[in-house]
Design a protein around this motif. Structure first.
Motif, mmCIF file in Angstrom:
data_model
loop_
_atom_site.group_PDB
_atom_site.id
_atom_site.type_symbol
_atom_site.label_atom_id
_atom_site.label_comp_id
_atom_site.label_asym_id
_atom_site.label_seq_id
_atom_site.Cartn_x
_atom_site.Cartn_y
_atom_site.Cartn_z
ATOM 1 N N CYS A 131 0.859 -1.185 0.000
ATOM 2 C CA CYS A 131 0.000 0.000 0.000
ATOM 3 C C CYS A 131 0.898 1.239 0.000
ATOM 4 O O CYS A 131 1.752 1.385 0.863
ATOM 5 C CB CYS A 131 -0.896 -0.003 1.232
ATOM 6 S SG CYS A 131 -1.805 1.540 1.448
ATOM 7 N N CYS A 161 0.022 3.324 3.520
ATOM 8 C CA CYS A 161 0.404 2.869 4.862
ATOM 9 C C CYS A 161 1.540 1.844 4.853
ATOM 10 O O CYS A 161 2.069 1.493 5.898
ATOM 11 C CB CYS A 161 -0.804 2.290 5.597
ATOM 12 S SG CYS A 161 -1.291 0.638 5.042
ATOM 13 N N CYS A 177 -6.432 -1.330 -0.090
ATOM 14 C CA CYS A 177 -5.620 -1.789 1.034
ATOM 15 C C CYS A 177 -6.510 -2.430 2.088
ATOM 16 O O CYS A 177 -7.474 -1.827 2.553
ATOM 17 C CB CYS A 177 -4.849 -0.625 1.643
ATOM 18 S SG CYS A 177 -3.881 -1.115 3.072
ATOM 19 N N CYS A 203 -5.744 -0.194 5.588
ATOM 20 C CA CYS A 203 -6.208 1.176 5.804
ATOM 21 C C CYS A 203 -7.345 1.580 4.864
ATOM 22 O O CYS A 203 -7.858 2.697 4.944
ATOM 23 C CB CYS A 203 -5.052 2.174 5.678
ATOM 24 S SG CYS A 203 -4.501 2.461 3.981
ATOM 25 N N TYR A 221 -7.282 2.272 1.731
ATOM 26 C CA TYR A 221 -6.909 3.179 0.641
ATOM 27 C C TYR A 221 -7.193 2.529 -0.702
ATOM 28 O O TYR A 221 -6.903 1.361 -0.917
ATOM 29 C CB TYR A 221 -5.412 3.496 0.768
ATOM 30 C CG TYR A 221 -4.924 4.609 -0.097
ATOM 31 C CD1 TYR A 221 -5.614 5.812 -0.196
ATOM 32 C CD2 TYR A 221 -3.736 4.475 -0.820
ATOM 33 C CE1 TYR A 221 -5.144 6.843 -0.982
ATOM 34 C CE2 TYR A 221 -3.259 5.500 -1.605
ATOM 35 C CZ TYR A 221 -3.970 6.690 -1.681
ATOM 36 O OH TYR A 221 -3.501 7.711 -2.463
#
Ligand SMILES: [Zn+2]
Length: 402
Positions: free
Chosen positions: A325, A328, A343, A346, A348
């Motif tokens: 990712c 993160c 992700c 997180c 994303y």
């Protein structure tokens, strides 16, 4: 930094003056070669010129400039040979030349413009029209200086001028670089680039895939026939596909380097694909033996175009660039959902190729920092760089579905 380049240009039409001159020139080369060989060690071009000039001019009938070129070229050949002898790679031996090349010195016995090549032949000064390719256009601007170049007879029986040229480009030392760009090469988009400021470009989308699918279909059909003529057509087809792919790579590399230039990029990072790992570029269902050379070719094109424009190129470790990712740093195979990157840690979300390019950009930036911590140089405002990447997110995110 000096960039040198050889541009191959085809002569539209040749005449008897060329083979005649080449023949005689080669005779001169072989004469001078014998002189150095019998000397048992290399000699300077001045010395060789002293020993051969009269014979080359009066008996072989070469022009004055040609006789000098012969001495310089043969002297150089034996110096290279001597180096190889010293490295234990070969033995002292006589170099034989064949009438397929002739070297000219710029200004003295050749001149060139976009349309015409003018060279000294044994029949006097002659002009030949050249076929100027689009890509070669740029080498006719004033920033390029021309060097000694060769007229070469290719295996197709035609004559080509191998124009050598150089130019001075200013490359920023990597310690002073502040704007980086990661470029991910792949099959969905041939190239996705993203800068430290998160401005991005998606190039060559779908084109490579279309090309591949079209040819894949034709290939399957021919393979199922299994006849000799089908086999021959298959070979021709793969040659054609290669050329089209190369053309695409030229276009995309030009565009992405132009984008990098506009963005003021100092360093481009790309994945080192020399030992392409299983998980990196080509997913199993996409595996296609043409992919790996095509990716590497694209990278090479980007590299030399970038260097010509004063942008440095570094290759980074490709491990996990597609699974990490970019926000993160979480690494997982489950982060991928086709063309989307989501992700699992997180949440994303972004286009998978863009995520890859961001990771490459991080890596090339880290590479710069590593150099700094190893070296004695004072890092120039590292904080500024970090702040830029953490706060700026100007470029619009692309649609993740396609
Ligand atoms: Zn994450």
């Amino acid at each position: 930094m000096q960039v040198t380049k050889t541009v191959v240009l085809k002569l539209k039409k040749s005449d008897q003056s060329i083979p005649k001159t080449m023949e005689r020139y080669t005779k001169g080369m072989n004469f001078a070669s014998k002189v150095v060989y019998e000397n048992g060690e290399p000699m300077s071009s001045t010395k060789l010129q002293e020993l051969t000039y009269k014979h080359l001019r009066e008996d072989i009938g070469l022009l004055s400039q040609m006789s000098c070129n012969v001495a310089r070229q043969v002297s150089g050949t034996y110096k290279t040979l001597q180096e190889q002898v010293e490295n234990g790679k070969t033995e002292w031996q006589k170099s034989e030349f064949s009438p397929t090349n002739i070297k000219f010195s710029y200004g003295r016995d050749y001149k060139i413009s976009k349309e015409k090549l003018s060279i000294s032949t044994l029949d006097g000064r002659k002009e030949y029209e050249i076929i100027n390719y689009d890509y070669a256009e740029q080498y006719f601007s004033e920033e390029w200086k021309y060097l000694a170049s060769e007229l070469v007879k290719h295996r197709d029986g035609e004559y080509y001028f191998h124009l050598s040229c150089e130019k001075e480009v200013e490359e920023k030392p990597i310690e002073e670089a502040s704007n980086f760009m990661g470029i991910d090469v792949g099959i969905n988009y041939l190239a996705v680039g993203t800068t430290t400021d998160k401005n991005q470009a998606f190039l060559g989308g779908g084109k490579a895939k279309d090309l591949r699918n079209t040819y894949e279909k034709m290939r399957k059909r021919l393979q199922s026939k299994g006849t000799f003529s089908a086999y021959k057509r298959l070979k021709a087809l793969s040659g054609k596909e290669k050329r089209l792919m190369e053309q695409l790579n030229h276009e995309v590399s030009k565009e992405i380097v132009e984008f990098a230039k506009e963005e003021g990029v100092d360093v481009i990072g790309m994945e080192d694909l020399t030992d392409m790992r299983e998980e990196t570029k080509v997913r199993k269902e996409n595996r296609y033996n043409h992919d790996s050379w095509a990716f590497r070719q694209l990278q090479k094109f980007i590299e030399y175009k970038a260097i010509e424009r004063g942008i440095r190129v570094e290759y980074v470790d490709p491990e996990n660039t597609s699974k990490t990712c970019s926000r993160c740093g979480h690494i997982s195979r489950n982060n991928r959902d086709g063309l989307d990157f989501v992700c699992e840690e997180c949440g994303y979300e972004l286009h998978a190729d863009l995520n890859g390019a961001r990771n490459i950009e991080h890596r090339v930036r880290d590479f710069r920092h590593d150099l700094e911590s190893q070296g004695s140089r004072q890092p120039p405002d590292v904080d500024g760089v970090e702040a830029t990447s953490a706060t700026a997110s100007r470029g619009a995110e692309p649609q993740t579905s396609s």
